[in-house]
Structures are given as C-alpha cells and as structure tokens.
Write a protein that holds these residues in place. Sequence first.
Motif, mmCIF file in Angstrom:
data_model
loop_
_atom_site.group_PDB
_atom_site.id
_atom_site.type_symbol
_atom_site.label_atom_id
_atom_site.label_comp_id
_atom_site.label_asym_id
_atom_site.label_seq_id
_atom_site.Cartn_x
_atom_site.Cartn_y
_atom_site.Cartn_z
ATOM 1 N N LYS A 77 74.847 73.926 -52.369
ATOM 2 C CA LYS A 77 76.069 74.135 -51.586
ATOM 3 C C LYS A 77 75.779 74.656 -50.179
ATOM 4 N N SER A 78 74.662 75.337 -50.034
ATOM 5 C CA SER A 78 74.338 75.914 -48.729
ATOM 6 C C SER A 78 73.745 74.897 -47.757
ATOM 7 N N GLY A 79 73.287 73.768 -48.271
ATOM 8 C CA GLY A 79 72.705 72.752 -47.402
ATOM 9 C C GLY A 79 71.239 72.993 -47.083
ATOM 10 N N ASN A 80 70.610 73.950 -47.741
ATOM 11 C CA ASN A 80 69.196 74.253 -47.501
ATOM 12 C C ASN A 80 68.269 73.508 -48.461
ATOM 13 N N LEU A 81 68.710 72.399 -48.950
ATOM 14 C CA LEU A 81 67.918 71.652 -49.925
ATOM 15 C C LEU A 81 66.713 70.983 -49.267
ATOM 16 N N ASN A 82 65.618 70.969 -50.001
ATOM 17 C CA ASN A 82 64.517 70.111 -49.583
ATOM 18 C C ASN A 82 64.600 68.822 -50.397
ATOM 19 N N THR A 83 63.844 67.810 -49.994
ATOM 20 C CA THR A 83 63.972 66.505 -50.652
ATOM 21 C C THR A 83 63.505 66.531 -52.104
ATOM 22 N N GLU A 84 62.489 67.342 -52.417
ATOM 23 C CA GLU A 84 62.020 67.399 -53.811
ATOM 24 C C GLU A 84 63.082 67.989 -54.729
ATOM 25 N N ALA A 85 63.745 69.032 -54.279
ATOM 26 C CA ALA A 85 64.789 69.638 -55.101
ATOM 27 C C ALA A 85 65.937 68.652 -55.315
ATOM 28 N N LEU A 86 66.322 67.937 -54.272
ATOM 29 C CA LEU A 86 67.375 66.929 -54.395
ATOM 30 C C LEU A 86 66.941 65.799 -55.319
ATOM 31 N N PHE A 87 65.697 65.368 -55.170
ATOM 32 C CA PHE A 87 65.188 64.279 -56.002
ATOM 33 C C PHE A 87 65.213 64.668 -57.476
ATOM 34 N N PHE A 88 64.628 65.821 -57.822
ATOM 35 C CA PHE A 88 64.559 66.205 -59.230
ATOM 36 C C PHE A 88 65.865 66.783 -59.750
ATOM 37 N N GLY A 89 66.666 67.365 -58.875
ATOM 38 C CA GLY A 89 67.932 67.945 -59.312
ATOM 39 C C GLY A 89 69.027 66.928 -59.549
ATOM 40 N N ALA A 90 68.949 65.772 -58.850
ATOM 41 C CA ALA A 90 70.026 64.800 -58.983
ATOM 42 C C ALA A 90 69.526 63.351 -59.116
ATOM 43 N N ILE A 91 68.765 62.890 -58.159
ATOM 44 C CA ILE A 91 68.408 61.465 -58.096
ATOM 45 C C ILE A 91 67.614 61.016 -59.317
ATOM 46 N N HIS A 92 66.543 61.712 -59.630
ATOM 47 C CA HIS A 92 65.657 61.331 -60.725
ATOM 48 C C HIS A 92 66.404 61.292 -62.062
ATOM 49 N N ILE A 93 67.117 62.330 -62.375
ATOM 50 C CA ILE A 93 67.777 62.415 -63.676
ATOM 51 C C ILE A 93 68.890 61.374 -63.814
ATOM 52 N N ILE A 94 69.641 61.137 -62.753
ATOM 53 C CA ILE A 94 70.741 60.163 -62.816
ATOM 54 C C ILE A 94 70.194 58.747 -62.974
ATOM 55 N N LEU A 95 69.208 58.381 -62.144
ATOM 56 C CA LEU A 95 68.643 57.029 -62.238
ATOM 57 C C LEU A 95 67.949 56.796 -63.573
ATOM 58 N N MET A 96 67.229 57.791 -64.057
ATOM 59 C CA MET A 96 66.536 57.622 -65.336
ATOM 60 C C MET A 96 67.518 57.527 -66.496
ATOM 61 N N PHE A 97 68.566 58.308 -66.431
ATOM 62 C CA PHE A 97 69.573 58.242 -67.489
ATOM 63 C C PHE A 97 70.205 56.840 -67.531
#
Length: 154
Positions: A77-97
């Motif tokens: 929510k703060s916008g301080n995300l790095n790409t790895e956190a975004l990848f593993f927190g959302a992208i990876h799990i959604i695409l794999m599911f």
Amino acid sequence: MYSILLPLHSVIRWLVLISLLITIGKSLLGYYKHSVFSKTDNRLRHWTATFSHIQLLIGMLLYTQSPFVSYFYDTYKSGNLNTEALFFGAIHIILMFIAILFISIGSSKAKRIASDNEKHKTILIWFVLGLVLIFLAIPWPFSPLAVRPLLRPF
C-alpha cells in the motif's frame, strides 16, 4: 521449514516441466498421427497433473513462509515495493495457480472424452496453455523481475 521447501520446490519444478514437455510431445504426435490414446498416454496425463498439484501445494506452503511475500504484504500500500516482492507476492502465485488450473481442466476433460484424437487434442491445448504460463512465471536466472538459480541445493 522454508529452507527445506524452497529447494524441494526447485527440484519438483523440473519434474513438472519435463513431464509437461513429454506429455505435450506425445499428444502432439498422437493428434497428428491419429493414434490410440494408450495406457502410457493416460499415465503421462495423470502424473503430469499430479506433479503439478504437488508443486502447487508446496508453493502455497512456501507462500505462507516467504520473506518476500511478507514484505509484499507489509509494503504494497505504501508503494515501496521492489520487483521481487511484487513478483513473488502476486505475479508468480497468480500465474502458477492459473497454469495448474489449465492443466487440471485439460486432464479432467481428457479423462472423460471418448475419442482418442479428441483426448490428444484436449491435452495438447490445455497443457500448452499451462506450460506457457509456467514459463512466464518461473523466476529464471535471466528474468528481469526475480532472478533465481536453475536448481537450488539442499
């Protein structure tokens, strides 16, 4: 637990990829040669889906233990995300599911179809869709989103 699951997840990735490639190859040949859907084809369908489900379960356990996912939920929510956190927190799990969902749908539909050629075609379509998503969601060593080794040691 995390230190055991992470290398296990890395190893099983290869079982999933190899079984997908073999099953897709056999279905491609079977579809174009109009071959009988053999017991071997059925076993490949079954074990590919099984390896995929095992990988998903291990991945879901990892998701609850991952420091990247914790960081993602702490900071998204703060916008301080790095790409790895975004990848593993959302992208990876959604695409794999979604990929495992496609593989499961293809396996389930193929099991219920009577025509051998249609079984090959169904597996071919659904498993290729799953494979494409898996290739997109794996953190390859050359990925711009998250860099991971091809195989993690135990």
